[in-house]
Design a protein around this motif. Structure first.
Motif: not given
Length: 505
Positions: A326-340
């Protein structure tokens, strides 16, 4: 209810919000409408009003039914008007437009209705004896009691998919049949390596799933890329952990296969490919189904789990390839600390379930089978919370409804655990306390309250594992103490965070 409303207080000190919610017919009969212009005498050409007959008082509208949270629920019925006088054209006009006028919240809305009817100023003066449009609108607004029809209820946005939740419950439990088919193939030190690798996989998959779901909002391409990178790293970490604990041998190989399956299952569940995962589990499910009557040879007992791992990995690879196309979309990935915190919760939940499984393996089966009802109840609570928002008129009323919905869902989940308790040899209290703590923590995580749920579950896991070693308490009693304290604290946190309307907006 999405946030506070800034309403200035009135000059007489009455709160603006309370004044706005108060219907006009609730004002005293002798009090004029503050928004209505002053009434003038009838023109001489319109005929004099009879002096002996006083102006009839407006009848009070029929009482609306009270809601449990306070306020009234509109009935949607036609407003009851006073008897129209034959010689008063304003009464006749009020009877004709009663439905539109009754639903108005200000005389200006009545003026808009009159203007849409083509009412001109000359006609208003000639036929109705009022100086202009707004004077007639104010008179009509005073004569018709308020009657706001209740809008139709929209569909529940959180309606659960019953078949999908039931399927996911089976998908959580069926992988355990592979251990029955390959029992004893990993040697004496094998269980310790498998448990250590499973704990790493559970913690890793929880954090990775959270990050993938967040990226799924941006697009499937970004979610698939996150799953591909994170899943590969998770398989490596879990496999090395099993190798370090069990040492080289069959147990390390089995731990690597276990890690590969858990990573593939996480990919398929996040991308919504539950049916493909169910097909991959058919070999071990079929092999375990004949165990009560036939003991398969060792080669077949080991080959069926290997086939399941290969099928799951192949299905995950196809799902990732389709998503990456699928076509990629623009957007910054979330910070890793949010998944800790999600990973820490996975570690705590795995520790608690493993501690219960060491005493009675059937307890793990009961818990895994209950994950289907648990997911269904998560959706159900969100639907009940939305319904409570529509039915409540005060924050306290909504909090009471939210607490009631929370208690019903917790009780329903414990009821789903109850049928499997007779299959276990353990006492029901520790298992029920563990279930209540895990489900409430999952609910808080679904609303983004991750750190409190992770911290409380980690504390329960520490008590359940360390207390028997530091004292003479049995392991079941330690689990009961830790999980009960965590469940009560989690319930209080849920009441605090989810009892606010802003948490559901």
């Amino acid at each position: 209810m999405s946030g506070p409303m800034a309403l200035p207080p009135r000059k007489n000190g009455v709160d603006g919000l309370a004044e706005r919610r108060r219907p006009s017919w609730a004002l005293p009969d002798h009090a004029p409408d503050p928004g209505a212009p002053p009434r003038r005498r009838r023109p001489s050409w319109a005929g004099a009003e009879p002096e002996a007959a006083p102006t009839p008082r407006r009848p009070r509208p029929t009482a609306c039914p009270r809601t449990p949270g306070g306020g009234t629920r509109p009935t949607g019925r036609r407003p009851e008007l006073r008897p129209a006088r034959a010689d008063d054209p304003v009464d006749a006009l009020a009877a004709d437009l009663a439905e539109d006028i009754g639903a108005a919240v200000h005389a200006y809305e009545v003026a808009a209705v009159l203007e849409s009817q083509g009412m001109t100023g000359e006609r208003i003066q000639r036929e109705y004896g009022h100086r202009d449009l707004f004077s007639l609108a104010a008179a009509l607004y005073q004569r018709v009691p308020r009657s706001h029809p209740e809008p139709p209820l929209p569909p529940d946005p959180w309606r659960p998919d019953h078949a999908k939740c039931a399927l996911r419950g089976l998908l959580f439990a069926l992988p355990g049949t592979a251990y029955l088919l390959a029992a004893g193939a990993w040697g004496e030190e094998g269980p310790h390596g498998l448990i250590a690798a499973a704990l790493v996989s559970w913690a890793w998959s929880q954090a990775l799933s959270h990050r993938a779901y967040v990226r799924l909002v941006t697009g499937r391409h970004e979610a698939a890329r996150t799953l591909l990178r994170g899943g590969t790293a998770g398989v490596g970490c879990a496999s090395l952990t099993g190798l370090a604990v069990a040492g080289p041998g069959p147990a390390a190989v089995f731990a690597a296969g276990q890690s590969c399956y858990l990573a593939a299952a996480g990919v398929l569940l996040v991308l919504g490919r539950e049916r493909r995962l169910a097909v991959a589990l058919l070999p071990v499910a079929a092999g375990a189904a004949v165990l009560p009557w036939w003991d398969p040879p060792t080669a077949l007992g080991l080959g069926l789990p290997v086939l399941t791992v290969l099928l799951a990995a192949g299905a995950a690879g196809r799902a990732l390839r389709a998503a990456l196309a699928t076509a990629p979309a623009a957007g910054a990935p979330p910070r890793l600390v949010r998944s800790v915190p999600y990973g820490l919760f996975g570690l705590a939940a795995g520790t608690l379930v493993t501690a219960a499984g060491t005493r009675d393996p059937y307890a793990v089966i009961v818990l895994t089978l209950s994950m289907g009802p648990a997911e269904w109840l998560l959706y159900r609570f969100r639907g009940l919370a939305v319904a409570a928002l529509r039915a409540s008129t005060t924050p306290l009323g909504f909090r009471l409804r939210a607490v009631r919905a929370l208690g019903l869902c917790v009780a329903a989940y414990l009821a789903s655990l109850a049928p499997g308790i007779p299959l276990t040899d353990a006492s029901p209290a520790p298992l029920l306390a563990l279930g209540a703590a895990l489900w409430t923590a999952l609910l808080l995580q679904a609303f983004g309250v991750a750190w409190p749920s992770a911290a409380l579950c980690l504390g329960a896991a520490a008590v359940a594992t360390a207390l028997p070693r530091l004292s003479d308490l049995p392991a079941s009693t330690a689990q009961l103490v830790g999980c009960t304290a965590a469940a009560l604290a989690l319930f209080a946190a849920a009441v605090r965070h989810l009892g606010s309307p802003t948490a559901h907006s």
